[in-house]
Scaffold this motif. Structure first.
Motif, PDB file in Angstrom:
ATOM      1  N   LEU A  53      83.061   3.521  19.954  1.00  0.00           N
ATOM      2  CA  LEU A  53      81.964   4.478  19.842  1.00  0.00           C
ATOM      3  C   LEU A  53      81.741   4.872  18.390  1.00  0.00           C
ATOM      4  CD1 LEU A  53      79.932   6.461  21.202  1.00  0.00           C
ATOM      5  CD2 LEU A  53      81.821   8.093  21.360  1.00  0.00           C
ATOM      6  N   HIS A  54      82.828   5.095  17.662  1.00  0.00           N
ATOM      7  CA  HIS A  54      82.725   5.534  16.263  1.00  0.00           C
ATOM      8  C   HIS A  54      82.936   4.403  15.270  1.00  0.00           C
ATOM      9  CE1 HIS A  54      82.214   9.818  16.969  1.00  0.00           C
ATOM     10  NE2 HIS A  54      83.034   9.679  17.990  1.00  0.00           N
ATOM     11  N   ARG A  55      83.134   3.181  15.765  1.00  0.00           N
ATOM     12  CA  ARG A  55      83.305   1.984  14.941  1.00  0.00           C
ATOM     13  C   ARG A  55      84.497   2.113  13.981  1.00  0.00           C
ATOM     14  NH1 ARG A  55      79.991   0.609  18.347  1.00  0.00           N
ATOM     15  NH2 ARG A  55      78.083  -0.573  17.930  1.00  0.00           N
ATOM     16  N   VAL A  56      85.594   2.679  14.463  1.00  0.00           N
ATOM     17  CA  VAL A  56      86.778   2.836  13.618  1.00  0.00           C
ATOM     18  C   VAL A  56      88.028   2.319  14.316  1.00  0.00           C
ATOM     19  CG1 VAL A  56      85.852   4.779  12.282  1.00  0.00           C
ATOM     20  CG2 VAL A  56      87.124   5.220  14.405  1.00  0.00           C
ATOM     21  N   THR A  57      87.882   1.471  15.352  1.00  0.00           N
ATOM     22  CA  THR A  57      89.063   0.993  16.074  1.00  0.00           C
ATOM     23  C   THR A  57      90.070   0.316  15.156  1.00  0.00           C
ATOM     24  OG1 THR A  57      87.465   0.515  17.834  1.00  0.00           O
ATOM     25  CG2 THR A  57      89.757  -0.058  18.251  1.00  0.00           C
ATOM     26  N   PRO A  58      89.657  -0.587  14.244  1.00  0.00           N
ATOM     27  CA  PRO A  58      90.656  -1.195  13.345  1.00  0.00           C
ATOM     28  C   PRO A  58      91.326  -0.163  12.447  1.00  0.00           C
ATOM     29  CG  PRO A  58      88.594  -2.434  13.322  1.00  0.00           C
ATOM     30  CD  PRO A  58      88.315  -1.146  14.020  1.00  0.00           C
ATOM     31  N   ALA A  59      90.577   0.831  12.010  1.00  0.00           N
ATOM     32  CA  ALA A  59      91.155   1.876  11.169  1.00  0.00           C
ATOM     33  C   ALA A  59      92.167   2.715  11.938  1.00  0.00           C
ATOM     34  CB  ALA A  59      90.054   2.769  10.601  1.00  0.00           C
ATOM     35  N   MET A  60      91.979   2.856  13.246  1.00  0.00           N
ATOM     36  CA  MET A  60      92.956   3.571  14.058  1.00  0.00           C
ATOM     37  C   MET A  60      94.293   2.841  14.040  1.00  0.00           C
ATOM     38  SD  MET A  60      90.351   4.466  17.201  1.00  0.00           S
ATOM     39  CE  MET A  60      91.585   5.033  18.370  1.00  0.00           C
ATOM     40  N   ALA A  61      94.258   1.513  14.069  1.00  0.00           N
ATOM     41  CA  ALA A  61      95.505   0.746  14.001  1.00  0.00           C
ATOM     42  C   ALA A  61      96.242   1.025  12.702  1.00  0.00           C
ATOM     43  CB  ALA A  61      95.205  -0.747  14.143  1.00  0.00           C
ATOM     44  N   ARG A  62      95.518   1.082  11.591  1.00  0.00           N
ATOM     45  CA  ARG A  62      96.134   1.383  10.296  1.00  0.00           C
ATOM     46  C   ARG A  62      96.684   2.802  10.278  1.00  0.00           C
ATOM     47  NH1 ARG A  62      94.697  -1.543   5.634  1.00  0.00           N
ATOM     48  NH2 ARG A  62      94.680   0.414   4.483  1.00  0.00           N
ATOM     49  N   SER A  63      95.915   3.745  10.841  1.00  0.00           N
ATOM     50  CA  SER A  63      96.318   5.145  10.803  1.00  0.00           C
ATOM     51  C   SER A  63      97.600   5.394  11.587  1.00  0.00           C
ATOM     52  CB  SER A  63      95.184   6.017  11.353  1.00  0.00           C
ATOM     53  OG  SER A  63      95.429   7.383  11.122  1.00  0.00           O
ATOM     54  N   LEU A  64      97.825   4.601  12.641  1.00  0.00           N
ATOM     55  CA  LEU A  64      99.010   4.772  13.484  1.00  0.00           C
ATOM     56  C   LEU A  64     100.144   3.822  13.109  1.00  0.00           C
ATOM     57  CD1 LEU A  64      97.409   5.246  17.025  1.00  0.00           C
ATOM     58  CD2 LEU A  64      98.645   6.961  15.684  1.00  0.00           C
ATOM     59  N   ALA A  65     100.003   3.109  12.003  1.00  0.00           N
ATOM     60  CA  ALA A  65     100.988   2.082  11.651  1.00  0.00           C
ATOM     61  C   ALA A  65     102.399   2.647  11.528  1.00  0.00           C
ATOM     62  CB  ALA A  65     100.586   1.396  10.355  1.00  0.00           C
ATOM     63  N   ALA A  66     102.512   3.874  11.031  1.00  0.00           N
ATOM     64  CA  ALA A  66     103.839   4.463  10.840  1.00  0.00           C
ATOM     65  C   ALA A  66     104.267   5.350  11.997  1.00  0.00           C
ATOM     66  CB  ALA A  66     103.866   5.261   9.536  1.00  0.00           C
TER      67      ALA A  66
END
Length: 398
Positions: free
Chosen positions: A54-67
């Motif tokens: 919906l917000h076109r940030v799914t790949p960025a969510m993966a990066r944000s949760l990497a740690a």
């Protein structure tokens, strides 16, 4: 401004009071690591992925949760989305190389915007911004020739209903490039004719000021200059309701370009009469993704005006960012923003009435789940086609 909780490094994080999934979305769009609360992982993964799309940030969510100590299904699902965006980006770059080379060979001035440029040049990493198409801009007088050039490379024209194109005078035609990337070929940033009358954007100037950027090793392409880039993405976001975090992050990252200048943006927006819609997008970016807006500018004044206050009040009543299933995700207050409260209110009323009419027609007609796309009906009306291009001969500025 919203109360914000400090991170360990002392930098701002997502506004307090957001729902857990919304906080993840905001941190992802802003490029921040997310210290996921336990309640976040109680969310259904399907809903999480839907919110990312919906917000076109799914790949960025993966990066944000990497740690973060995320469950394996989450890591797998988000990782797959990140991998898919990487593949889309690589394909888009290849299609851009083919199409751009052909336009150059034909001597047609052009520029690519949004998609691969924002992902590669503006955002911190090309695997963060989720996009699905290419947006190419050419001079209106060369538009017919540009279509032929794209077709000559193995592309396909999707919009072929020439009577409807002639009636609407839309400033874009949907196509696909050789390797299958969806390609929107534009001759103006304001696609509907009514917007071009209301917002006289200097399209010729934008193409003339285009600068080369490197979007991949050895791949240099023309795009709008830093000021025009911010102006374009903010104006585009407003017209589409400013309801995706990706668009707000576009603005936040684009203003960080060393060549960007707030005073020049104010001048160009004033000339195009876009100050109010751009100001509303900037204000929402300030409140969500941490954009720093200087005080005393025309945008600062406009966002504190009557229409900006209405937008903030709507956001309080219907918290942004919205999630799948929420009401009022459309953002008509942003799309209706015009120079003056009366004009904005009239536009908002027109949007509301049009949405109700379309809704009634949709319910009366029924649906099989596939939206009707009148522009993609194959109606080869030679006269309508000739009249469409004849209207473009003087150029988009009129």
């Amino acid at each position: 401004m919203s109360l914000r909780a400090p991170t360990r490094a002392g930098r701002a994080t997502a506004p307090l009071g957001l729902r857990p999934l919304a906080r993840l979305l905001v941190d992802a769009a802003a490029g921040r690591p997310h210290d996921a609360p336990d309640e976040l992982f109680a969310e259904d993964l399907g809903r999480v992925l839907a919110a990312g799309v919906l917000h076109r940030v799914t790949p960025a969510m993966a990066r944000s949760l990497a740690a973060a100590d995320a469950p394996d299904p989450w890591l797998a699902g988000l990782g797959a989305a990140r991998h898919a965006q990487t593949l889309r980006h690589l394909r888009a770059v290849e299609d851009l190389k083919v199409t751009g080379a052909a336009l150059d060979a034909a001597g047609i001035p052009w520029a690519v915007a949004k998609g691969p440029v924002l992902a590669s040049v503006v955002w911190p990493s090309p695997d963060m911004r989720e996009y699905y198409d290419l947006d190419l801009f050419v001079d209106a007088a060369r538009f017919e020739e540009a279509i032929r050039v794209v077709l000559s490379t193995g592309g396909e024209q999707l919009d072929r209903n020439w009577p409807e194109l002639r009636r609407s005078m839309r400033a874009e035609i949907a196509m696909t490039a050789r390797h299958g990337t969806h390609l929107d070929l534009h001759w103006h940033v304001a696609v509907p004719e009514r917007l071009r009358r209301q917002f006289p954007v200097d399209m010729a100037g934008m193409l003339r000021r285009a600068r080369p950027v490197t979007i991949a090793p050895g791949v240099t392409m023309p795009t709008f200059d830093p000021v025009d880039t911010v102006h374009h993405v903010a104006f585009h976001a407003a017209q589409d309701g400013a309801n995706r975090l990706m668009w707000l992050a576009d603005v936040r990252y684009a203003v960080q370009d060393p060549g960007f200048d707030w005073d020049e943006l104010a001048r160009r927006a004033a000339a195009a009469r876009t100050t109010v819609p751009v100001a509303l997008v900037l204000d929402r970016a300030v409140r969500t993704v941490g954009l720093e807006l200087p005080h005393g500018t025309s945008f600062d004044r406009a966002r504190r005006g009557a229409w900006g206050s209405l937008a903030r009040r709507r956001d309080r009543d219907h918290p942004f960012p919205g999630l799948p299933g929420d009401d009022r995700l459309g953002g008509n207050v942003y799309g209706a923003a015009r120079p003056g409260t009366a004009a904005s209110a009239a536009c908002l009323l027109a949007y509301t009435l049009r949405a109700r009419r379309v809704g009634r027609q949709h319910r009366a007609r029924g649906t099989d789940g596939s939206p009707e796309r009148p522009l993609q009906r194959d109606v080869a009306d030679v006269t309508a086609r000739a009249e469409y291009f004849a209207r473009l001969a003087p150029g988009p500025g009129g």
